[in-house]
Motif scaffolding. Structure first.
Motif, PDB file in Angstrom:
ATOM      1  N   GLY A  54     -19.976  -0.999 -53.726  1.00  0.00           N
ATOM      2  CA  GLY A  54     -18.525  -1.111 -53.810  1.00  0.00           C
ATOM      3  C   GLY A  54     -17.858  -0.259 -52.756  1.00  0.00           C
ATOM      4  N   SER A  55     -17.007   0.643 -53.206  1.00  0.00           N
ATOM      5  CA  SER A  55     -16.278   1.511 -52.278  1.00  0.00           C
ATOM      6  C   SER A  55     -17.047   2.770 -51.916  1.00  0.00           C
ATOM      7  N   LYS A  56     -18.214   2.954 -52.502  1.00  0.00           N
ATOM      8  CA  LYS A  56     -19.010   4.155 -52.245  1.00  0.00           C
ATOM      9  C   LYS A  56     -20.063   3.883 -51.162  1.00  0.00           C
TER      10      LYS A  56
ATOM     11  N   PRO B 278     -26.235   9.429 -55.510  1.00  0.00           N
ATOM     12  CA  PRO B 278     -25.264  10.231 -56.262  1.00  0.00           C
ATOM     13  C   PRO B 278     -24.859   9.548 -57.577  1.00  0.00           C
ATOM     14  N   LEU B 279     -24.747  10.358 -58.620  1.00  0.00           N
ATOM     15  CA  LEU B 279     -24.271   9.840 -59.902  1.00  0.00           C
ATOM     16  C   LEU B 279     -22.833   9.344 -59.792  1.00  0.00           C
TER      17      LEU B 279
ATOM     18  N   ALA C  14     -21.181   5.752 -59.808  1.00  0.00           N
ATOM     19  CA  ALA C  14     -20.753   5.006 -60.995  1.00  0.00           C
ATOM     20  C   ALA C  14     -19.250   4.751 -60.971  1.00  0.00           C
ATOM     21  N   GLU C  15     -18.501   5.583 -60.240  1.00  0.00           N
ATOM     22  CA  GLU C  15     -17.053   5.394 -60.145  1.00  0.00           C
ATOM     23  C   GLU C  15     -16.694   4.071 -59.479  1.00  0.00           C
ATOM     24  N   ALA C  16     -17.656   3.501 -58.761  1.00  0.00           N
ATOM     25  CA  ALA C  16     -17.406   2.224 -58.083  1.00  0.00           C
ATOM     26  C   ALA C  16     -17.533   1.034 -59.029  1.00  0.00           C
ATOM     27  N   ILE C  17     -18.114   1.264 -60.226  1.00  0.00           N
ATOM     28  CA  ILE C  17     -18.313   0.157 -61.178  1.00  0.00           C
ATOM     29  C   ILE C  17     -17.828   0.586 -62.564  1.00  0.00           C
TER      30      ILE C  17
END
Length: 360
Positions: free
Chosen positions: A64-66, A84-85, A88-91
């Protein structure tokens, strides 16, 4: 390059030729190998097969954006890549997604090209939303606020979840609360009157946009039992001034046992007798009476029947025991005005009154 030939000529029977030609080098891209899936927050082992040991590389992981990049020196055939954990902010609405791994191959400073591979990244099961704080508020209703307790059938509870948070970019999608015989899918619950006494547990949790649920929050309360106060072993009878049973007595002996809910020592009960001569409207009320002993009340004429209502009152309601106090017993009694006669009692009205059972 070499070649040979032959002829039928008598002058030249054959020969051979050769030459050297320089050809350009065709660059071959390095190959990348990786597992099918990995957990976010873990380290992934990757393999690199370089066509030339002098090649160096650049790895790029995109979800995604990461995006993450890592340089790979020449001669390295295996690489450890820490995922990196925070990816997960991308999904925020899923627990796994397919990421892209790209391997860029360089010969000195020249980019030869890139190859790519798919890697499914999974959010660890430990990544869940948090429910925040579960707050219980007592709704007293009829219960005096200074008691500071829950009372069966009188109190209610307001439960609320506050400060819930998603995990690594997820948002709160749903709330759940239950307890006190109620269950709601919202941030706040208000019970009806608590019908059950004893320890009651309330639970709250949330679900986030990824579909995962938080750990449940639990809070307990204690509900003190309560029921309508009752009178038992009631005795209402005529007597003399010293309490001796006497059908011609003008005193009333009142004896009873009482049952009421103490509510942790806050509740109490008071018993009084309401009475009136049969046929009259106004009630008289005694002073408070004591349970388990003879209470003597005066002023009960032997010529009158009295309606009696022994009432026990606590902080919430009144329970009662009703009865009649008959006139003094007489085989035959005639009214002073001669307009009435009674059998088995004293005459109170015009006409014939019969207290005894009649068999015809």
């Amino acid at each position: 390059i070499e070649g040979s030939f032959s002829t039928r000529s008598t002058y030249i029977s054959g020969g051979s030729v050769s030459a050297v030609v320089s050809l350009p080098t065709i660059a071959r891209l390095s190959r990348l190998s990786c597992p099918q899936s990995a957990a976010l927050g873990s380290t992934v082992s990757l393999g690199i097969a370089a066509e030339d040991a002098a090649y160096h590389h650049r790895l790029q992981l995109t979800l995604g954006s990461k995006q993450l990049e890592q340089a790979v020196e020449a001669g390295q055939s295996s690489v450890s890549l820490a995922v990196p954990l925070q990816f997960a902010e991308a999904i925020p609405a899923a627990t796994q997604a397919q990421a892209t791994l790209q391997l860029y191959t360089y010969s000195e400073q020249t980019l030869l090209g890139s190859t790519e591979a798919a890697l499914t990244l999974t959010v660890p099961e430990s990544v869940v939303p948090t429910a925040g704080t579960l707050t219980l508020t007592r709704i007293d209703g009829e219960v005096p606020g200074e008691w500071g307790i829950y009372v069966q059938g009188k109190s209610r509870v307001r439960a609320a979840l506050e400060g819930a948070q998603g995990a690594l970019g997820s948002t709160i999608a749903a709330y759940g609360l239950e307890g006190g015989g109620s269950s709601v899918r919202s941030q706040q619950l208000e019970t009806p009157l608590l019908s059950q006494a004893g320890a009651l547990t309330f639970s709250g949790s949330v679900r986030d946009s990824s579909g995962r649920s938080s750990a449940a929050l639990n809070e307990a309360i204690f509900v003190y039992p309560w029921e309508t106060p009752r009178l038992t072993e009631v005795e209402l009878s005529r007597c003399t001034a010293d309490g001796a049973a006497d059908e011609n007595g003008t005193f009333l002996k009142v004896r009873f046992a009482q049952q009421f809910s103490a509510c942790d020592g806050h509740n109490s009960a008071q018993v009084k007798l309401k009475y009136r001569a049969l046929g009259t409207e106004a009630w008289s009320t005694s002073a408070a009476l004591a349970a388990g002993q003879d209470n003597l009340l005066s002023g009960f004429a032997i010529s009158s029947t009295y309606e009696l209502s022994l009432e026990i009152t606590d902080a919430f309601t009144t329970g009662s025991y009703g009865g009649l106090l008959q006139t003094a017993e007489r085989i035959v009694n005639i009214r002073a005005d001669g307009q009435g006669m009674a059998l088995g009692k004293m005459s109170e009205k015009q006409g014939l009154e019969v207290e005894w059972p009649v068999q015809l």
